[in-house]
Structures are given as structure tokens and as C-alpha cells.
Design a protein around this motif. Structure first.
Motif, PDB file in Angstrom:
ATOM      1  N   CYS A 378     -28.679 -28.675  28.039  1.00 37.46           N
ATOM      2  CA  CYS A 378     -28.538 -30.085  28.395  1.00 37.46           C
ATOM      3  C   CYS A 378     -28.232 -30.877  27.136  1.00 37.46           C
ATOM      4  O   CYS A 378     -28.931 -30.754  26.132  1.00 37.46           O
ATOM      5  CB  CYS A 378     -29.824 -30.588  29.045  1.00 37.46           C
ATOM      6  N   TRP A 379     -27.188 -31.673  27.197  1.00 42.62           N
ATOM      7  CA  TRP A 379     -26.670 -32.321  26.013  1.00 42.62           C
ATOM      8  C   TRP A 379     -26.447 -33.820  26.267  1.00 42.62           C
ATOM      9  O   TRP A 379     -25.365 -34.210  26.696  1.00 42.62           O
ATOM     10  CB  TRP A 379     -25.347 -31.649  25.632  1.00 42.62           C
ATOM     11  N   SER A 381     -25.598 -37.515  25.045  1.00 44.67           N
ATOM     12  CA  SER A 381     -25.050 -38.233  23.880  1.00 44.67           C
ATOM     13  C   SER A 381     -25.202 -39.719  24.117  1.00 44.67           C
ATOM     14  O   SER A 381     -24.719 -40.228  25.133  1.00 44.67           O
ATOM     15  CB  SER A 381     -23.567 -37.951  23.683  1.00 44.67           C
ATOM     16  N   ASP A 389     -24.348 -40.339  27.937  1.00 45.51           N
ATOM     17  CA  ASP A 389     -23.514 -39.453  28.745  1.00 45.51           C
ATOM     18  C   ASP A 389     -24.156 -38.087  28.638  1.00 45.51           C
ATOM     19  O   ASP A 389     -24.332 -37.573  27.545  1.00 45.51           O
ATOM     20  CB  ASP A 389     -22.090 -39.407  28.211  1.00 45.51           C
ATOM     21  N   ASN A 391     -24.271 -34.093  29.539  1.00 45.06           N
ATOM     22  CA  ASN A 391     -23.607 -32.875  30.005  1.00 45.06           C
ATOM     23  C   ASN A 391     -24.677 -31.822  30.169  1.00 45.06           C
ATOM     24  O   ASN A 391     -25.443 -31.585  29.244  1.00 45.06           O
ATOM     25  CB  ASN A 391     -22.630 -32.347  28.965  1.00 45.06           C
ATOM     26  N   GLU A 393     -25.323 -27.742  31.631  1.00 45.01           N
ATOM     27  CA  GLU A 393     -24.693 -26.565  32.212  1.00 45.01           C
ATOM     28  C   GLU A 393     -25.702 -25.435  32.350  1.00 45.01           C
ATOM     29  O   GLU A 393     -26.726 -25.422  31.675  1.00 45.01           O
ATOM     30  CB  GLU A 393     -23.500 -26.107  31.379  1.00 45.01           C
ATOM     31  N   SER A 419     -20.522 -38.050  37.464  1.00 47.66           N
ATOM     32  CA  SER A 419     -19.062 -38.028  37.498  1.00 47.66           C
ATOM     33  C   SER A 419     -18.535 -36.660  37.881  1.00 47.66           C
ATOM     34  O   SER A 419     -17.451 -36.537  38.418  1.00 47.66           O
ATOM     35  CB  SER A 419     -18.500 -38.463  36.150  1.00 47.66           C
ATOM     36  N   GLU A 420     -19.303 -35.620  37.587  1.00 52.88           N
ATOM     37  CA  GLU A 420     -18.862 -34.273  37.921  1.00 52.88           C
ATOM     38  C   GLU A 420     -20.068 -33.443  38.280  1.00 52.88           C
ATOM     39  O   GLU A 420     -21.098 -33.534  37.612  1.00 52.88           O
ATOM     40  CB  GLU A 420     -18.213 -33.625  36.699  1.00 52.88           C
ATOM     41  N   CYS A 421     -19.941 -32.623  39.312  1.00 50.45           N
ATOM     42  CA  CYS A 421     -21.086 -31.807  39.680  1.00 50.45           C
ATOM     43  C   CYS A 421     -20.640 -30.621  40.507  1.00 50.45           C
ATOM     44  O   CYS A 421     -20.001 -30.780  41.539  1.00 50.45           O
ATOM     45  CB  CYS A 421     -22.077 -32.654  40.478  1.00 50.45           C
ATOM     46  N   SER A 449     -21.478 -26.726  35.700  1.00 51.73           N
ATOM     47  CA  SER A 449     -21.892 -27.881  34.907  1.00 51.73           C
ATOM     48  C   SER A 449     -21.973 -29.143  35.748  1.00 51.73           C
ATOM     49  O   SER A 449     -21.442 -29.213  36.849  1.00 51.73           O
ATOM     50  CB  SER A 449     -20.925 -28.092  33.746  1.00 51.73           C
ATOM     51  N   GLU A 451     -22.083 -33.587  35.016  1.00 54.55           N
ATOM     52  CA  GLU A 451     -21.984 -34.658  34.024  1.00 54.55           C
ATOM     53  C   GLU A 451     -22.406 -35.949  34.672  1.00 54.55           C
ATOM     54  O   GLU A 451     -21.994 -36.241  35.785  1.00 54.55           O
ATOM     55  CB  GLU A 451     -20.519 -34.817  33.593  1.00 54.55           C
ATOM     56  N   SER A 453     -23.789 -40.255  33.656  1.00 53.81           N
ATOM     57  CA  SER A 453     -24.193 -41.216  32.647  1.00 53.81           C
ATOM     58  C   SER A 453     -25.340 -42.021  33.210  1.00 53.81           C
ATOM     59  O   SER A 453     -25.441 -42.211  34.424  1.00 53.81           O
ATOM     60  CB  SER A 453     -23.021 -42.106  32.233  1.00 53.81           C
TER      61      SER A 453
END
Ligand SMILES: *[C@@H]1O[C@H](CO)[C@@H](O)[C@H](O)[C@H]1NC(C)=O
Ligand SMILES: *[C@@H]1O[C@H](CO)[C@@H](O)[C@H](O)[C@H]1NC(C)=O
Ligand SMILES: *[C@@H]1O[C@H](CO)[C@@H](O)[C@H](O)[C@H]1NC(C)=O
Ligand SMILES: *[C@@H]1O[C@H](CO)[C@@H](O)[C@H](O)[C@H]1NC(C)=O
Ligand SMILES: *[C@@H]1O[C@H](CO)[C@@H](O)[C@H](O)[C@H]1NC(C)=O
Length: 506
Positions: A378-379, A381, A389, A391, A393, A419-421, A449, A451, A453
Motif C-alpha cells: 500500500c503506497w 502519496s 493518492d 495505490n 496492490e 478511480s481504479e479497482c 490493484s 487506486e 484518493s
């Protein structure tokens, strides 16, 4: 209110999505929609049609109609303007104007329709505004979730009571019928998990979907943030939740009858039944590396026919990790060490009947990250204006194992915008938690992954907690054979479960 309903139908008048803005029964709206195509006279280009009681304002969109039902007192020019807005918002959510696409996006459409009306449909609401509001948690979703949670809590309470009763009854029964030998230590101190037999959770059946204003055509629910209208799914979620709390739940066939649900492992219990269970505990560091990883396993034997009291069990262990094992004190250690066979030390003595007897335990410990079955990275930023935001995976490191019902729970401090899943997600705003759900992870999709926010700083998104289950053994321990003392084969059933006890990324 002059606007009665906004709907998308097929050319034959079948409702795909319909949002009613006044009290109206399902039969009434379906009747109105079914009547509509019959009112159209062919060959003439109309934009509206009236009956004695209502006015339909409509626009054909490929194979479908978008239509508004209004009272006849409403201003037709305003109605047309409103219709234009409704029709513009639909392609925003549905790429193809196909039935399935509409149904799959039913909830987004309904939220969008609501915003058009709530924001005052006579003004020029712009599409960006609608989009923003739809992405936010709707008030109704929150109400629905709250009601649902209360109901689940009540049902769970009931089940716990039932479980307690059953455990008590079983204890009493086994007090009468227990044979000496393993005594009270037969479980090696593993507490027996309560078995909830046919106390099938009935609450989800009666769950009041009415509290959620359902569209007249109930969507099959692949709405992104929320899945409704699928009873089996609800039951699955409910049962999973109980399981995650350590309850053993047997679901009846009636509950899980139809298509779309995964078959419950119907373990046919023979007179000799063996269960291999492993539980893993992992504490992983957010920047990589492990604090700890530990797996505890046990083979339990349950014999229901005293005819098979004197048996031996062959265990196959292809482990290369260096698993430590231990047999029950009444088991013949030499026999096990030399030939991986479990039998009583005093071979004339039978195993106890009708109780779960732990016969073999094993333990594995490691500090090596490559032993984590599912790695989570898990990242977050920080974006410089109070948000992050993120990310995240997963990577399945052990291809031989198939994980099911994977849930990755991330703490969030505000409204995440995903935004992405890959897979599904659910945001629980009361528990401040974003749950990423993957029904199956196996070697065909080892990585995935998501993503999003969200307001907050990087450290807000930990600890992440992960749950999964599998029917493959982590340490590769298998029961391969059961036979009598004179080596005659005995029919037996067996099951394997590998579960997370606690897995955290801290
Ligand atoms: C038990 O442990 C021994 C040595 O530690 C090992 O050789 C053996 O394979 C293990 N057996 C099982 C069934 O785990
Ligand atoms: C052992 O199995 C029998 C029959 O399959 C079952 O009735 C009993 O509850 C089991 N015992 C325990 C302690 O689980
Ligand atoms: C930072 O993230 C927050 C929360 O998602 C968002 O509201 C804000 O617009 C973002 N700022 C930038 C510059 O992306
Ligand atoms: C992963 O693959 C399995 C088998 O092909 C499939 O059933 C499952 O839905 C996939 N999962 C995801 C998240 O794509
Ligand atoms: C095992 O089950 C099979 C089929 O159910 C049966 O034919 C056979 O006799 C059984 N064997 C023993 C040893 O009970």
C-alpha cells in the motif's frame, strides 16, 4: 411535484430503471410503463403522449426509451427541458445503450436522477455537478446501511444464543457418551467452535429493502460501490461476516439455492471424518519485511461409528519449509516418526467416538516475506493539499493456493474517491473503512490493484487488515489414507481449511 417518475424502458415498455418521485406502488408504475408503447401511434414523430391521468414525455434512445411521467398540469416546455437533461446524463454512465448496461448502472442512474430533481430540475444543472454528487455517498445509501447493520446485529445476537444452546446440548450429550482416553484435553486446548446448525440466519431474508427506495425494476446489482437486490449475495456477506468472527455457519441449501453463488463445500461426513485446519497470523511492515508470521495447524478426527474406533491414519506431508509437528500424547510417536501414520499408542484401545479429537498439531514460523501467501503493498502519496493518492496492490506468492473471499480493509478518514479497482469495494462511512473485496485470487490473477484518493496523511491508511480463506493446506499436510489395524481400507471424508487468524500491515 409535477414530475411523477423518470424511467428507462425497452421498446415494449419493460422497466429497466424507474425512479418514482411520489408514492406509487410497483404495480402502478409497471402498469403505466407497460401501457406507454401502446399509446404511441406509429409513423408520427411525437415527443409526448397523454392519457386521462398522466402525460408521458419521451425520447427514443436506440433500442430503449427514456421517459418522464408527469401530471397533465405541468408545463410541457419545462418537461421537455428536464427530459433533455435526463437523456444527457444516461450516456455518462452507460457506454452502450444496451439493457444490460442500464441495469448494471441502475444505482448510479438513480442517484443521478435524484440529483437532477434535488438540485432543482428547472435550472440548468450541469453534468459535472451531477457527477460529483453521485460519487459522494448518498444519504439514502447511509440510511440503508444503518438499517442493515442494526438488523444484522440483531440476527447475529439471535444466532449466538442459538449457538450457545446447541453447544450446551452437545456438551451434555457428550458427557453421557464420552469414552475415556482423551479426556478433556482432547482438543489440545483448541476451544471447540460453536456450530450453528440449522439456525440459518433468517434475518437477511426479511431485510427491509423498502427502506431503500428501490427502482421498480430491481437491478441485478453490479453497482460499483454497493450491491443490492441480490439476496444470495446479502446472505453470503452476512455469513462471511459471522465466519470472520469465528462462528461456524452451515448454510442450508434452501438459502443458497440458486445461480451465482459459489457452492458451499458440502463435506460428506463419513463415519470417519478428518479436518485439517491451519490458521495464519501475520504482522507485516508497511515498508516491506515482516514482524512475524506464524501458522498453527491441527488435524482433528471425529469418528461417529464405534465400529471404526481402531483405525490408523496415513498423513502425507510434502512440506519443505521445516514445519514442527507434535502428536497427541496418546498417539504412537515412533509409528508417526517412522512412517507418518497416526495410531493409538495402545493399539487395542479405540479412539473416542463422536467427539473432535486433535491428533496432530504443527507449527511454522518465519521472518521471510516470501512465505506470506498474499503480499499487500500500500503506497499513499500526499498530494500537498491535505489529501493522498493511494495505490494498493496484492500479489499471490504461492500459486498452488487459491484464496477465496479476500477482504482488504483500509482505514480512511474521509470519503475515498476510487478511480481504479479490480474486484469490488465498499466504503463504510460509519466505521471509516474502505474494504476491497476479491471473491477469488488464484494463479490466473496473481496480482491486482486499486487506486483511490482520500483526505488524510499517509499514515492514516494503516493498519490494513486482510482476511481470506482457502481449501488448500499451507503446509501441505494431507490425510491420504485410513485403514484398520489389519490394513483394510476404511471409507472416510476429509476437509481442509486454511484461514487468516489475523493479518495486519502496520
Ligand atoms: C514432522 O517433523 C519431522 C521432523 O521435524 C519431519 O521430518 C516430518 O516430515 C514432519 N511430519 C509431518 C507430518 O509434519
Ligand atoms: C462428530 O461428528 C458427529 C457426526 O458427524 C457429529 O454429530 C458431532 O457433533 C461431531 N462432534 C463434534 C464434537 O464436533
Ligand atoms: C488532494 O486530495 C484531496 C482528497 O482526495 C482532494 O480533495 C484534493 O483535491 C487533492 N488535491 C490535489 C491538488 O490533487
Ligand atoms: C481470478 O480468476 C478466477 C478464475 O479464473 C476468477 O474466478 C476470479 O473472478 C478472478 N478474480 C478477479 C478478481 O479477477
Ligand atoms: C465404502 O463406500 C463404498 C461406496 O459407498 C462401498 O461400496 C464400500 O463397501 C465402502 N467400504 C467400506 C470398507 O465400508
Amino acid at each position: 411535484m409535477v414530475l411523477l417518475a423518470a424511467s428507462v424502458t425497452t421498446k415494449s415498455g419493460k422497466a429497466l430503471v424507474s425512479r418514482q418521485f411520489v408514492e406509487m406502488t410497483r404495480a402502478r408504475i409497471e402498469g403505466l410503463l407497460a401501457a406507454f408503447p401502446k399509446l404511441l401511434s406509429s409513423g408520427r414523430q411525437h415527443t409526448f403522449v397523454e392519457t386521462e391521468s398522466v402525460r408521458y414525455v419521451y425520447q427514443p434512445m436506440e433500442k430503449l426509451y427514456t421517459l418522464l411521467i408527469t401530471t397533465k398540469a405541468s408545463n410541457i416546455l419545462e418537461d421537455l427541458e428536464t427530459l433533455r437533461l435526463f437523456t444527457r446524463v444516461i450516456p455518462d454512465y452507460c457506454k452502450s445503450m444496451e439493457e444490460s448496461d442500464i441495469i448494471n448502472n441502475a444505482f448510479n442512474l438513480i442517484f443521478a436522477f435524484d440529483e437532477i430533481v434535488a438540485l432543482g430540475y428547472r435550472e440548468n444543472v450541469n453534468l459535472a455537478q451531477i457527477r460529483t454528487f453521485v460519487e459522494m455517498d448518498s444519504h439514502e445509501e447511509k440510511v440503508y446501511q444503518a438499517v442493515r447493520q442494526t438488523q444484522e446485529k440483531e440476527a447475529k445476537q439471535k444466532m449466538k444464543e442459538k449457538a450457545r444452546e446447541l453447544t450446551k446440548a452437545r456438551q451434555e450429550a457428550s458427557k453421557k457418551g464420552r469414552s475415556p482416553g482423551f479426556g478433556s484435553s482432547s482438543n489440545f486446548g483448541y476451544p471447540p467452535s460453536p456450530v450453528v446448525g440449522d439456525a440459518a440466519p433468517t434475518a437477511p431474508d426479511t431485510q427491509t429493502k423498502q427502506t431503500y427506495p428501490t427502482p421498480s425494476s430491481r437491478p441485478t446489482g453490479t453497482g460499483k460501490a454497493m450491491k443490492l437486490g441480490n439476496k444470495n449475495k446479502d446472505i453470503d456477506l452476512f455469513v462471511d461476516m459471522l465466519k470472520s468472527e469465528g462462528e461456524t455457519v452451515e448454510t442450508t441449501n434452501a438459502m443458497k439455492s440458486s445461480v451465482g453463488t459459489k457452492p458451499t463445500a458440502q463435506v460428506h461426513a463419513e463415519s470417519v471424518h478428518l479436518r485439517c485446519e491451519e490458521k495464519i497470523t501475520i504482522r507485516a511492515k508497511r515498508d516491506g519485511g515482516l514482524d512475524s508470521l506464524e501458522v498453527h495447524g491441527i488435524v482433528t478426527l471425529n469418528i461417529s461409528d464405534e465400529k471404526y474406533g481402531c483405525i490408523r491414519i496415513k498423513i502425507d506431508n510434502q512440506d519443505e519449509k521445516g514445519v514442527q509437528n507434535q502428536t497427541h500424547p496418546n498417539i504412537d510417536k515412533e509409528l508417526f516418526r517412522n512412517s507418518h501414520i497416526i495410531g493409538m499408542k495402545n493399539s487395542a484401545k479405540p479412539f473416542p467416538v463422536n467427539v473432535d479429537v486433535g491428533v496432530l498439531k504443527w507449527r511454522f514460523q518465519s521472518m521471510d516475506e516470501s512465505n506470506v501467501p498474499l503480499l499487500i503493498n500500500c503506497w499513499p502519496s500526499e498530494n500537498g493539499s491535505g489529501g493522498c493518492d493511494v495505490n494498493i496492490e496484492y500479489e499471490l506468492q504461492m500459486d498452488k493456493i487459491e484464496l477465496s473471499d479476500v477482504e482488504i480493509q483500509i482505514p480512511v478518514q474521509g470519503n475515498p474517491i476510487v478511480s481504479e479497482c479490480e474486484g469490488m469495494y465498499e466504503h463504510d462511512s460509519r466505521k471509516n473503512r474502505l474494504t476491497w473485496k476479491l471473491p477469488v485470487i488464484d494463479s490466473s490473477n496473481k496480482t491486482g490493484s486499486m487506486e483511490f484518493s482520500c483526505p488524510g496523511k499517509a499514515s492514516d491508511f494503516f493498519p490494513i487488515s486482510i482476511e481470506f480463506e482457502s481449501s488448500q493446506s499451507y503446509c501441505n499436510v494431507k490425510v491420504t489414507d485410513v485403514f484398520t489395524l489389519d490394513e483394510q481400507p476404511v471409507n472416510y471424508s476429509s476437509e481442509t481449511a486454511f484461514l487468516t487468524q489475523k493479518y495486519e500491515v502496520v
